[in-house]
Design a protein around this motif. Structure first.
Motif, short mmCIF file in Angstrom:
data_model
loop_
_atom_site.label_atom_id
_atom_site.label_comp_id
_atom_site.label_asym_id
_atom_site.label_seq_id
_atom_site.Cartn_x
_atom_site.Cartn_y
_atom_site.Cartn_z
N VAL A 22 4.95 15.95 -2.56
CA VAL A 22 3.58 16.13 -2.24
C VAL A 22 2.74 15.18 -2.84
CG1 VAL A 22 1.65 17.87 -2.47
CG2 VAL A 22 3.67 18.62 -2.11
N GLY A 23 2.70 14.79 -3.93
CA GLY A 23 2.03 13.67 -4.55
C GLY A 23 2.46 12.34 -4.05
N GLY A 24 3.62 12.02 -3.71
CA GLY A 24 3.84 10.82 -3.16
C GLY A 24 3.24 10.79 -1.79
N THR A 25 3.45 11.69 -0.81
CA THR A 25 2.91 11.71 0.37
C THR A 25 1.41 11.45 0.37
OG1 THR A 25 4.39 13.38 1.23
CG2 THR A 25 2.16 13.03 2.42
N ALA A 26 0.59 12.04 -0.70
CA ALA A 26 -0.76 11.81 -0.85
C ALA A 26 -1.03 10.41 -1.29
CB ALA A 26 -1.39 12.72 -1.81
N ILE A 27 -0.24 9.71 -2.08
CA ILE A 27 -0.51 8.42 -2.65
C ILE A 27 -0.04 7.35 -1.30
CG2 ILE A 27 0.58 6.63 -4.17
CD1 ILE A 27 1.07 8.96 -6.06
N ALA A 28 1.07 7.78 -0.67
CA ALA A 28 1.41 7.00 0.63
C ALA A 28 0.31 7.01 1.60
CB ALA A 28 2.57 7.32 1.26
N VAL A 29 -0.20 8.12 1.93
CA VAL A 29 -1.40 8.13 2.88
C VAL A 29 -2.45 7.29 2.34
CG1 VAL A 29 -3.12 9.48 4.06
CG2 VAL A 29 -0.70 10.36 3.69
N LEU A 30 -3.07 7.52 1.17
CA LEU A 30 -4.17 6.66 0.63
C LEU A 30 -3.90 5.13 0.63
CD1 LEU A 30 -5.20 8.98 -2.39
CD2 LEU A 30 -6.32 8.63 -0.14
N VAL A 66 -7.53 -1.27 5.94
CA VAL A 66 -8.58 -1.88 5.44
C VAL A 66 -8.48 -3.23 5.24
CG1 VAL A 66 -10.74 -2.16 4.25
CG2 VAL A 66 -9.78 0.24 4.84
N VAL A 67 -7.69 -3.52 4.54
CA VAL A 67 -7.37 -4.96 4.07
C VAL A 67 -6.76 -5.73 5.07
CG1 VAL A 67 -5.87 -6.38 2.52
CG2 VAL A 67 -6.76 -4.40 1.62
N ALA A 68 -6.01 -5.06 6.00
CA ALA A 68 -5.15 -5.66 7.08
C ALA A 68 -6.42 -6.02 8.17
CB ALA A 68 -4.15 -4.86 7.77
N ILE A 69 -7.21 -5.27 8.37
CA ILE A 69 -8.41 -5.48 9.43
C ILE A 69 -9.18 -6.58 9.22
CG2 ILE A 69 -10.29 -4.54 10.58
CD1 ILE A 69 -9.04 -1.72 10.53
N TRP A 70 -9.49 -6.85 7.60
CA TRP A 70 -10.38 -7.83 7.07
C TRP A 70 -9.39 -9.11 7.11
CZ3 TRP A 70 -9.28 -10.99 2.48
CH2 TRP A 70 -10.47 -11.59 2.21
N LEU A 71 -8.37 -9.15 6.95
CA LEU A 71 -7.57 -10.38 7.24
C LEU A 71 -7.48 -10.67 8.61
CD1 LEU A 71 -4.58 -9.97 4.49
CD2 LEU A 71 -6.57 -11.54 4.40
N ALA A 72 -7.13 -9.63 9.53
CA ALA A 72 -6.89 -9.90 10.77
C ALA A 72 -8.17 -10.64 11.58
CB ALA A 72 -6.46 -8.60 11.46
N ALA A 103 -1.60 3.71 2.62
CA ALA A 103 -1.81 3.44 4.18
C ALA A 103 -3.35 2.87 4.65
CB ALA A 103 -1.03 4.21 4.69
N LEU A 104 -3.98 3.83 4.02
CA LEU A 104 -5.54 3.77 4.60
C LEU A 104 -5.98 2.50 3.72
CD1 LEU A 104 -6.82 7.24 4.38
CD2 LEU A 104 -6.16 6.12 6.30
N GLY A 105 -5.94 2.14 2.62
CA GLY A 105 -6.36 0.98 2.02
C GLY A 105 -5.85 -0.13 2.39
N ALA A 106 -4.44 -0.26 2.77
CA ALA A 106 -3.91 -1.37 3.48
C ALA A 106 -4.33 -1.50 4.69
CB ALA A 106 -2.20 -1.04 3.36
N GLY A 160 0.70 -1.44 -0.03
CA GLY A 160 0.07 -0.16 0.09
C GLY A 160 0.67 1.42 -0.04
N MET A 161 1.81 1.30 0.64
CA MET A 161 2.75 2.53 0.84
C MET A 161 3.80 2.84 -0.05
SD MET A 161 2.68 3.08 5.04
CE MET A 161 3.61 4.59 4.81
N VAL A 162 4.63 1.60 -0.53
CA VAL A 162 5.77 1.72 -1.36
C VAL A 162 5.57 2.53 -2.48
CG1 VAL A 162 7.11 0.34 -2.74
CG2 VAL A 162 6.79 -0.28 -0.41
N PRO A 163 4.34 2.32 -3.35
CA PRO A 163 4.49 3.26 -4.50
C PRO A 163 4.54 4.58 -4.27
CG PRO A 163 2.73 1.22 -4.78
CD PRO A 163 3.41 1.37 -3.26
N GLY A 164 3.63 5.07 -3.15
CA GLY A 164 3.86 6.41 -2.71
C GLY A 164 5.17 7.01 -2.50
N LEU A 165 6.01 6.05 -1.64
CA LEU A 165 7.27 6.54 -1.11
C LEU A 165 8.17 6.60 -2.37
CD1 LEU A 165 7.50 4.36 1.80
CD2 LEU A 165 7.12 6.51 1.96
N ILE A 166 8.04 5.72 -3.16
CA ILE A 166 8.69 5.81 -4.74
C ILE A 166 8.51 7.10 -5.27
CG2 ILE A 166 9.31 4.68 -7.02
CD1 ILE A 166 8.59 2.12 -5.61
N VAL A 167 7.19 7.48 -5.43
CA VAL A 167 6.82 8.84 -6.18
C VAL A 167 7.39 9.85 -5.37
CG1 VAL A 167 5.00 10.27 -6.71
CG2 VAL A 167 4.75 7.83 -7.03
N ALA A 168 7.41 9.92 -4.08
CA ALA A 168 8.14 11.17 -3.28
C ALA A 168 9.56 10.87 -3.42
CB ALA A 168 7.75 10.55 -1.90
#
Length: 355
Positions: A192-200, A207-213, A202-205, A178-186
């Motif tokens: 700025v764009g990388g931070t936004a992508i990383a935050v989004l 949700v998936v982590a809670i579902w799996l947990a 992380a939020l998506g990740a 979830g976060m590596v693509p944003g960190l790569i862009v940053a």
């Protein structure tokens, strides 16, 4: 004497009273231990977890204390020796900070919080596994000592640790994707764009982590009680949770809120005392500038240990009782538990009425 019941045609002995007694519905479920042997409600699950603490407090608190002390020592060492000189949150409080500085400070904060969170998860999984024996005995109304609980759990501990490692790898993998693509862009020149992508991401990740947990939340109990391997325990958890995800998620979320509030009530006074002995005093606690000195970490650690001694048994007890409840609902485990507890006639009335 007679009546309209099975024994007569009027009020009196054997009349209306006998009819009500004979046809008033099924008898209450047997309760040899901390829960009735039938599908459980939310209140019964929470009450069963607390009753297990009260009935077997020596074994429960002994296990919880050992896990709480070890995990808190790890947290203190990580905060003092690894994170104290690495994490820099000043940019988050500086309105003139550059986007790159804000991104780095955000990453540092997530790193510190993530490590502490993972240590807490390790403690909860270990507590669930080790307290499974105590809770299963409490369901049958049988006592268990700390030595007996350890002797029963010890053969499965390597598999429990393996399960813990697998769950951590899955969790870290989800957040990495979830976060590596944003960190790569940053890192390539667009903070700025990388931070936004990383935050989004992380939020998506998250949700998936809670579902799996939630899907794998019953795996420690299945591994310990059914003496299963790691893969089989995870598949058993998925099977038991299937169709009841929201119910299990809701019960676990409510449990986390309850124990979180109780822990906060215990931990906050220790944090205030620790701040009084730190360099920044109470003002440092309010503005986040408190230094992570050994004194501060030790005093807050004592409060955390006391809070964990309440949090871990309740959280683990609820998880184990959810496992028992799901097996009662899906596999009629209550009949097997009744036989193991020596309850006579459990389930025969229901079978007779069904026939």
């Amino acid at each position: 004497p007679g009546g309209y019941g099975p024994g007569g045609h009027g009020p009196g002995p054997g009349g209306y009273g006998a009819w009500g007694a004979g046809w008033g519905g099924p008898p209450p479920a047997a309760k040899p231990g901390v829960i009735p042997l039938r599908p459980l409600g939310l209140g019964e699950i929470l009450d069963g977890a607390v009753s297990t603490m009260r009935a077997h407090w020596r074994a429960v608190l002994g296990i919880a204390l050992a896990i709480a002390v070890v995990t808190e020592i790890v947290v203190i060492l990580v905060q003092r020796l690894a994170l104290n000189n690495v994490i820099d949150n000043d940019a988050l409080k500086d309105p003139d900070a550059t986007p790159r500085e804000v991104l780095r400070a955000t990453g540092d904060s997530l790193l510190g919080s993530g490590i502490i969170f993972l240590v807490g998860v390790v403690g909860i999984v270990l507590a669930t596994g080790l307290l499974t024996t105590v809770t299963s005995r409490a369901v049958l109304g049988r006592s268990v000592t700390l030595r007996e609980a350890w002797r029963d759990a010890a053969p499965q501990l390597p598999r429990l640790l393996g399960l813990l490692l697998v769950l951590l790898v899955i969790c870290l993998g989800v957040f990495a994707m979830g976060m590596v693509p944003g960190l790569i862009v940053a890192a390539t020149g667009s903070p700025v764009g990388g931070t936004a992508i990383a935050v989004l991401g992380a939020l998506g990740a998250g949700v998936v982590a809670i579902w799996l947990a939630v899907r794998f939340s019953l795996a420690p109990a299945a591994l310990m009680l059914e003496k299963q391997g790691i893969k089989k325990a995870m598949s058993r958890s998925v099977k038991l949770v299937n169709g009841s995800w929201w119910r299990i998620f809701g019960i676990q979320l409510l449990t986390a809120l309850i124990v979180g509030i109780i822990s906060a009530i215990i931990v906050i006074p220790f944090s205030l005392i620790a701040s009084a002995f730190s360099d920044g005093g109470f003002s440092g606690l309010l503005d986040g500038s408190t230094q992570l000195s050994w004194t501060y970490l030790v005093i807050t650690g004592i409060g955390s240990v006391i809070g964990s001694m309440i949090k871990l048994p309740i959280t683990a007890g609820v998880t184990v009782l959810l496992y028992v409840d799901q097996r009662i609902r899906r596999e009629a485990l209550d009949l097997e538990l009744a036989r193991a507890a020596g309850v006579q006639g459990h389930g025969t009335d229901a079978a007779a009425s069904g026939s």
